[in-house]
Design a protein around this motif. Structure first.
Motif, PDB file in Angstrom:
ATOM      1  N   GLU A  74       0.863  -1.182  -0.165  1.00  0.00           N
ATOM      2  CA  GLU A  74      -0.153   0.164  -0.190  1.00  0.00           C
ATOM      3  C   GLU A  74       0.955   1.267  -0.076  1.00  0.00           C
ATOM      4  O   GLU A  74       0.629   2.264  -0.563  1.00  0.00           O
ATOM      5  CB  GLU A  74      -0.959  -0.056   1.113  1.00  0.00           C
ATOM      6  CG  GLU A  74      -2.261  -1.041   1.200  1.00  0.00           C
ATOM      7  CD  GLU A  74      -2.810  -1.322   2.205  1.00  0.00           C
ATOM      8  OE1 GLU A  74      -2.613  -0.699   3.341  1.00  0.00           O
ATOM      9  OE2 GLU A  74      -3.506  -2.248   2.255  1.00  0.00           O
ATOM     10  N   ALA A  77       2.341   1.775  -3.351  1.00  0.00           N
ATOM     11  CA  ALA A  77       1.113   2.056  -4.414  1.00  0.00           C
ATOM     12  C   ALA A  77       0.757   3.793  -4.235  1.00  0.00           C
ATOM     13  O   ALA A  77       0.196   4.159  -5.394  1.00  0.00           O
ATOM     14  CB  ALA A  77      -0.018   1.067  -4.182  1.00  0.00           C
ATOM     15  N   GLN A  83       0.556   6.886  -9.649  1.00  0.00           N
ATOM     16  CA  GLN A  83      -1.101   6.879 -10.025  1.00  0.00           C
ATOM     17  C   GLN A  83      -1.141   7.293 -11.514  1.00  0.00           C
ATOM     18  O   GLN A  83      -2.421   7.003 -11.836  1.00  0.00           O
ATOM     19  CB  GLN A  83      -1.432   8.137  -9.126  1.00  0.00           C
ATOM     20  CG  GLN A  83      -1.380   7.684  -7.614  1.00  0.00           C
ATOM     21  CD  GLN A  83      -1.919   6.441  -7.136  1.00  0.00           C
ATOM     22  OE1 GLN A  83      -2.987   6.228  -7.340  1.00  0.00           O
ATOM     23  NE2 GLN A  83      -0.969   5.742  -6.625  1.00  0.00           N
ATOM     24  N   THR A 154      -0.876 -10.392 -11.753  1.00  0.00           N
ATOM     25  CA  THR A 154      -1.991  -9.276 -11.176  1.00  0.00           C
ATOM     26  C   THR A 154      -1.948  -8.722  -9.766  1.00  0.00           C
ATOM     27  O   THR A 154      -2.441  -7.833  -9.319  1.00  0.00           O
ATOM     28  CB  THR A 154      -3.227 -10.154 -11.060  1.00  0.00           C
ATOM     29  OG1 THR A 154      -3.424 -11.219  -9.944  1.00  0.00           O
ATOM     30  CG2 THR A 154      -3.781 -10.590 -12.339  1.00  0.00           C
ATOM     31  N   SER A 155      -0.603  -8.994  -9.242  1.00  0.00           N
ATOM     32  CA  SER A 155      -0.306  -8.571  -7.868  1.00  0.00           C
ATOM     33  C   SER A 155       0.999  -8.548  -7.580  1.00  0.00           C
ATOM     34  O   SER A 155       1.712  -9.449  -7.648  1.00  0.00           O
ATOM     35  CB  SER A 155      -1.004  -9.438  -6.789  1.00  0.00           C
ATOM     36  OG  SER A 155      -1.154  -8.902  -5.436  1.00  0.00           O
ATOM     37  N   ALA A 161      -3.257  -1.288  -7.650  1.00  0.00           N
ATOM     38  CA  ALA A 161      -4.692  -1.781  -7.309  1.00  0.00           C
ATOM     39  C   ALA A 161      -4.293  -2.817  -6.195  1.00  0.00           C
ATOM     40  O   ALA A 161      -3.347  -3.587  -6.167  1.00  0.00           O
ATOM     41  CB  ALA A 161      -5.311  -2.699  -8.576  1.00  0.00           C
ATOM     42  N   THR A 162      -5.528  -3.076  -5.475  1.00  0.00           N
ATOM     43  CA  THR A 162      -5.548  -4.045  -4.345  1.00  0.00           C
ATOM     44  C   THR A 162      -5.903  -5.442  -4.993  1.00  0.00           C
ATOM     45  O   THR A 162      -6.165  -5.321  -6.396  1.00  0.00           O
ATOM     46  CB  THR A 162      -6.606  -3.778  -3.356  1.00  0.00           C
ATOM     47  OG1 THR A 162      -7.954  -3.747  -3.940  1.00  0.00           O
ATOM     48  CG2 THR A 162      -6.398  -2.365  -2.674  1.00  0.00           C
ATOM     49  N   ASP A 163      -5.891  -6.242  -4.182  1.00  0.00           N
ATOM     50  CA  ASP A 163      -6.182  -7.756  -4.793  1.00  0.00           C
ATOM     51  C   ASP A 163      -7.672  -7.543  -5.204  1.00  0.00           C
ATOM     52  O   ASP A 163      -8.140  -8.117  -6.118  1.00  0.00           O
ATOM     53  CB  ASP A 163      -6.267  -8.789  -3.496  1.00  0.00           C
ATOM     54  CG  ASP A 163      -4.681  -9.064  -3.242  1.00  0.00           C
ATOM     55  OD1 ASP A 163      -3.817  -8.919  -3.992  1.00  0.00           O
ATOM     56  OD2 ASP A 163      -4.484  -9.579  -2.242  1.00  0.00           O
ATOM     57  N   GLU A 165      -9.759  -5.121  -6.096  1.00  0.00           N
ATOM     58  CA  GLU A 165      -9.677  -4.303  -7.491  1.00  0.00           C
ATOM     59  C   GLU A 165      -9.094  -5.081  -8.547  1.00  0.00           C
ATOM     60  O   GLU A 165      -9.729  -4.941  -9.622  1.00  0.00           O
ATOM     61  CB  GLU A 165      -8.874  -2.915  -7.060  1.00  0.00           C
ATOM     62  CG  GLU A 165      -9.544  -1.832  -6.258  1.00  0.00           C
ATOM     63  CD  GLU A 165      -8.606  -0.953  -5.658  1.00  0.00           C
ATOM     64  OE1 GLU A 165      -9.154   0.144  -5.319  1.00  0.00           O
ATOM     65  OE2 GLU A 165      -7.180  -0.819  -5.911  1.00  0.00           O
ATOM     66  N   CYS A 166      -8.092  -5.824  -8.573  1.00  0.00           N
ATOM     67  CA  CYS A 166      -7.468  -6.578  -9.470  1.00  0.00           C
ATOM     68  C   CYS A 166      -8.562  -7.682 -10.057  1.00  0.00           C
ATOM     69  O   CYS A 166      -8.671  -7.687 -11.214  1.00  0.00           O
ATOM     70  CB  CYS A 166      -6.410  -7.271  -9.260  1.00  0.00           C
ATOM     71  SG  CYS A 166      -4.695  -6.236  -9.289  1.00  0.00           S
ATOM     72  N   SER A 169     -11.465  -5.755 -11.696  1.00  0.00           N
ATOM     73  CA  SER A 169     -11.277  -4.950 -13.007  1.00  0.00           C
ATOM     74  C   SER A 169     -11.009  -6.039 -14.329  1.00  0.00           C
ATOM     75  O   SER A 169     -11.570  -5.868 -15.329  1.00  0.00           O
ATOM     76  CB  SER A 169     -10.099  -4.167 -12.970  1.00  0.00           C
ATOM     77  OG  SER A 169      -8.908  -4.977 -12.811  1.00  0.00           O
TER      78      SER A 169
END
Length: 173
Positions: A74, A77, A83, A154-155, A161-163, A165-166, A169
């Motif tokens: 976090e 990120a 961003q 993806t992570s 992105a958080t888990d 959000e991945c 999306s």
């Protein structure tokens, strides 16, 4: 004290961008970290080394692999440069595994990306983690036997992105 070892194979690359770190807290809690740098450059190599040390220090102090990895995930990120979708493509990132051994408690393991943790017991390696990739999001089915692309993670440290959000999306593919 248990022994540990690491080894790296640069292969055909001229530069190794993976990093390891081990830290021990005053109470004997020990954290082990492996970062697999994404890409090959001096910047990525230096970032993964520094970030591995930060994660190991944080995990040893907290005594918990998951909370240390989530907090660093976090924090990275939240960097304003990450961003911007264009800028973040050029910033260092890495897949990660962290394991924490607290005296008298079970080992905790956390990971992000496609770096893996194994437990070696009686000469047999037992895989402890599953890759965070599109195949995990979209497992093979009868209509799509290949499932999602296993080469798209993806992570990872450096993702914004958080888990959750991945997953959201990519849920409408």
């Amino acid at each position: 004290m248990r022994n540990y070892a690491t080894a790296q194979n640069v292969g055909g690359r001229g530069l190794q961008c993976d990093a390891t770190a081990v830290r021990t807290a005053p109470d004997g809690t020990r954290a082990y970290v492996v970062l697999d740098g994404i890409g090959t450059s001096d910047t990525i190599r230096d970032w993964t080394r520094k970030t591995a040390a930060r994660l190991a220090t944080r995990a040893a102090r907290r005594g918990d692999a998951e909370s240390a990895l989530r907090a660093l995930y976090e924090e990275i990120a939240a960097d304003p440069d990450r961003q911007d979708p264009y800028e973040r493509r050029y910033l260092p990132s890495a897949a990660a595994v962290v394991a924490v051994a607290v005296p008298g408690q079970p080992l905790t393991v956390a990971w992000a990306g496609d770096s893996r943790a194994y437990l070696l017991r009686r000469g047999i390696a037992h895989r402890l983690t599953d890759d965070h990739n599109l195949r995990r999001v979209y497992p093979p089915t009868a209509t799509q036997p290949e499932g999602g692309n296993r080469n798209v993670i993806t992570s990872y440290l450096g993702a914004v992105a958080t888990d959750e959000e991945c997953g959201a999306s990519t849920a409408t593919r």
